[in-house]
Design a protein around this motif. Sequence first.
Motif, PDB file in Angstrom:
ATOM      1  N   GLU A 193       0.698  -1.332   0.035  1.00  0.00           N
ATOM      2  CA  GLU A 193       0.088   0.072  -0.002  1.00  0.00           C
ATOM      3  C   GLU A 193       0.643   1.148   0.021  1.00  0.00           C
ATOM      4  N   LEU A 194       1.671   1.282   0.832  1.00  0.00           N
ATOM      5  CA  LEU A 194       2.746   2.431   0.742  1.00  0.00           C
ATOM      6  C   LEU A 194       3.431   2.784  -0.579  1.00  0.00           C
ATOM      7  N   LEU A 195       3.611   1.700  -1.108  1.00  0.00           N
ATOM      8  CA  LEU A 195       4.439   2.273  -2.671  1.00  0.00           C
ATOM      9  C   LEU A 195       3.258   3.020  -3.546  1.00  0.00           C
ATOM     10  N   LYS A 196       1.997   2.836  -3.166  1.00  0.00           N
ATOM     11  CA  LYS A 196       0.901   3.398  -3.991  1.00  0.00           C
ATOM     12  C   LYS A 196       0.499   4.972  -3.630  1.00  0.00           C
ATOM     13  N   ALA A 197       0.822   4.978  -1.999  1.00  0.00           N
ATOM     14  CA  ALA A 197       0.112   6.335  -1.393  1.00  0.00           C
ATOM     15  C   ALA A 197       0.796   7.279  -1.802  1.00  0.00           C
ATOM     16  N   ASP A 198       0.016   8.382  -1.528  1.00  0.00           N
ATOM     17  CA  ASP A 198       0.588   9.862  -1.410  1.00  0.00           C
ATOM     18  C   ASP A 198       0.388  10.463   0.058  1.00  0.00           C
ATOM     19  N   THR A 199      -0.625  10.058   0.650  1.00  0.00           N
ATOM     20  CA  THR A 199      -0.977  10.448   2.177  1.00  0.00           C
ATOM     21  C   THR A 199      -1.126   9.481   3.097  1.00  0.00           C
ATOM     22  N   LEU A 200      -0.704   9.640   4.337  1.00  0.00           N
ATOM     23  CA  LEU A 200      -0.866   8.696   5.439  1.00  0.00           C
ATOM     24  C   LEU A 200      -1.022   9.458   6.689  1.00  0.00           C
ATOM     25  N   SER A 201      -2.039   8.915   7.503  1.00  0.00           N
ATOM     26  CA  SER A 201      -2.505   9.358   8.761  1.00  0.00           C
ATOM     27  C   SER A 201      -2.022   8.446   9.709  1.00  0.00           C
ATOM     28  N   TYR A 202      -1.279   8.921  10.826  1.00  0.00           N
ATOM     29  CA  TYR A 202      -0.628   8.239  11.859  1.00  0.00           C
ATOM     30  C   TYR A 202      -1.147   8.696  13.320  1.00  0.00           C
ATOM     31  N   HIS A 203      -2.051   7.703  13.899  1.00  0.00           N
ATOM     32  CA  HIS A 203      -2.477   8.106  15.162  1.00  0.00           C
ATOM     33  C   HIS A 203      -1.875   7.611  16.374  1.00  0.00           C
ATOM     34  N   LEU A 204      -1.073   8.686  16.889  1.00  0.00           N
ATOM     35  CA  LEU A 204      -0.116   8.199  17.898  1.00  0.00           C
ATOM     36  C   LEU A 204      -0.846   7.889  19.315  1.00  0.00           C
ATOM     37  N   ASP A 205      -0.139   7.412  20.232  1.00  0.00           N
ATOM     38  CA  ASP A 205      -0.340   6.680  21.232  1.00  0.00           C
ATOM     39  C   ASP A 205      -0.024   7.151  22.518  1.00  0.00           C
ATOM     40  N   ASN A 206       1.016   6.558  22.840  1.00  0.00           N
ATOM     41  CA  ASN A 206       1.738   7.015  24.158  1.00  0.00           C
ATOM     42  C   ASN A 206       2.728   8.025  24.088  1.00  0.00           C
ATOM     43  N   SER A 207       2.896   8.823  25.330  1.00  0.00           N
ATOM     44  CA  SER A 207       4.351   9.678  25.383  1.00  0.00           C
ATOM     45  C   SER A 207       5.222   8.661  25.438  1.00  0.00           C
ATOM     46  N   GLY A 208       6.757   8.883  25.269  1.00  0.00           N
ATOM     47  CA  GLY A 208       7.877   7.842  25.352  1.00  0.00           C
ATOM     48  C   GLY A 208       7.593   7.151  23.901  1.00  0.00           C
ATOM     49  N   GLU A 209       6.731   6.319  23.931  1.00  0.00           N
ATOM     50  CA  GLU A 209       6.580   5.443  22.589  1.00  0.00           C
ATOM     51  C   GLU A 209       6.552   6.139  21.351  1.00  0.00           C
ATOM     52  N   VAL A 210       6.191   7.519  21.533  1.00  0.00           N
ATOM     53  CA  VAL A 210       6.208   8.385  20.235  1.00  0.00           C
ATOM     54  C   VAL A 210       7.659   8.631  19.533  1.00  0.00           C
ATOM     55  N   VAL A 211       8.576   8.461  20.604  1.00  0.00           N
ATOM     56  CA  VAL A 211      10.062   8.749  20.175  1.00  0.00           C
ATOM     57  C   VAL A 211      10.209   7.567  19.009  1.00  0.00           C
ATOM     58  N   LEU A 212       9.798   6.274  19.489  1.00  0.00           N
ATOM     59  CA  LEU A 212       9.928   5.192  18.412  1.00  0.00           C
ATOM     60  C   LEU A 212       9.064   5.131  17.264  1.00  0.00           C
TER      61      LEU A 212
END
Lengths: 278, 278
Positions: B143-162
């Motif tokens: 899917e990534l090869l075809k896409a131009d846009t992506l939404s990313y719903h983040l979860d926890n602090s700390g984790e966001v670094v990864l």
Amino acid sequence: MKLECMPCFVRQVLMELDGSDITMEGKEKALRASLRRLSEMDMTLPPVGVSLILHRLLREWGVGEDPYRELKMSSTSKALKILPDLERMLDENGDRLKMAAMMAIAGNVIDYGAANLLSLERTLEDAVHGGMAVDDFEDFGRELLKADTLSYHLDNSGEVVLDGLFIREIIRERPDLRIRAFVKNSPLLNDVTLKDAVDGGLGAVDNVELIELPHEGWVSEDDIDSDEAEIIIAKGQGNYESLSESGRKNLFFLLVVKCDVVSRELGADIGEMIFKRS
Amino acid sequence: MKLECMPCFVRQVLMELDGSDITMEGKEKALRASLRRLSEMDMTLPPVGVSLILHRLLREWGVGEDPYRELKMSSTSKALKILPDLERMLDENGDRLKMAAMMAIAGNVIDYGAANLLSLERTLEDAVHGGMAVDDFEDFGRELLKADTLSYHLDNSGEVVLDGLFIREIIRERPDLRIRAFVKNSPLLNDVTLKDAVDGGLGAVDNVELIELPHEGWVSEDDIDSDEAEIIIAKGQGNYESLSESGRKNLFFLLVVKCDVVSRELGADIGEMIFKRS
């Protein structure tokens, strides 16, 4: 009880509901009623006192008298199955009495729920190699040489099989000792009742008189104060929580630490073994 | 929510109270009020919905806006500290994108509370050697090869670094991709807010627009339905619980299984990693 005990009570309610055959709708109502009851709970009660109140409430909602019955029977039969291995370990060990005490304490992990005997073995192994976090066993040994009477407050089903192992070693040291082993007179959580103790092999041990507590619920400080035995053993975290303020000498607490509250109080990690003189 | 989610909510209440400076008496009252509120809770809410209601209630009792703030800051700084090690692991690994995805998922264990990075490392190691319990990564790569846009719903602090690490690898694959990374607009538990995302290094990533959810609380199915991005990533168990019924295609759930409810639903053990297409 402490504020932080609250999630455990909710978990206990769910376990009792889980073992019952009431409808999903009934379970939801019973859970709501339990939360309401918890929101008004007397915070000066010991944890087992709260468990008892919830247990009675859930019976009104249709949960049976003994919702842990199957779990208790399965943990008893699993413990009976490993008993020969443990007896072999005793035969190979120098200090039989201490080793049997540690086995009885390690049996306290059975309380965790699913009678996970793997973690019993790991707990025991850790203790054999690393020692107990609190170890007043020598004190106990000295007292035992002088005593003629001993009271033993049993804790959980399954675990009682290993208490029996320890009790037989105690008798081997002091063949004339008279032992009164106390069980609960009605089923609360996975606590040992008379039937559970007999299932676990404690009905057939010479010197040992199995006695039901004279009242429903938990062992109180009054029970301990009025007990004339020269040594009293109280198994498990629940008994420790109820009796830790007792001024009674020659009271020994045997348990595995199972929560942060007791961990802080005893300065020991969760999972560590305790043999503590009061 | 399920009945068995209840102990977790009580634990959350205790954590918020623990992080506050209200008196012991005030804490007891707030806990009682929370239990009363839980006894009347709408059971059709997703778990995060219940958390939000409790969070609001506790603010009335004097718990601050952001009781997890210190825990969040400490988990962010711990995660930033191991970032160079993880980047080195990426350099040594064949499939950078998948490895980075697994690191982002493993970061989800930070939710457990004490930002235990040992268990992050163990989770990651288990996944590298044993694989993920659900692994639709190849689908995602296509899917990534075809896409131009992506939404990313983040979860926890700390984790966001990864998550940042994973996002940078996504951009390395698709340098023209436009990414919208969503944060909560007010602090609930240890969820990522705009400030937490910036602290975690996500403010400075080209291609990435950091966006606050347009409403307080949790990501709803409506949010997802009206999102025109070609790929949507939803991090964490909370987002999975809220969105698992969504019919939206190209929605990917990335999480570590943390409780029996989700474990049963996904057929995976607690602690296992999930990369699941909706």
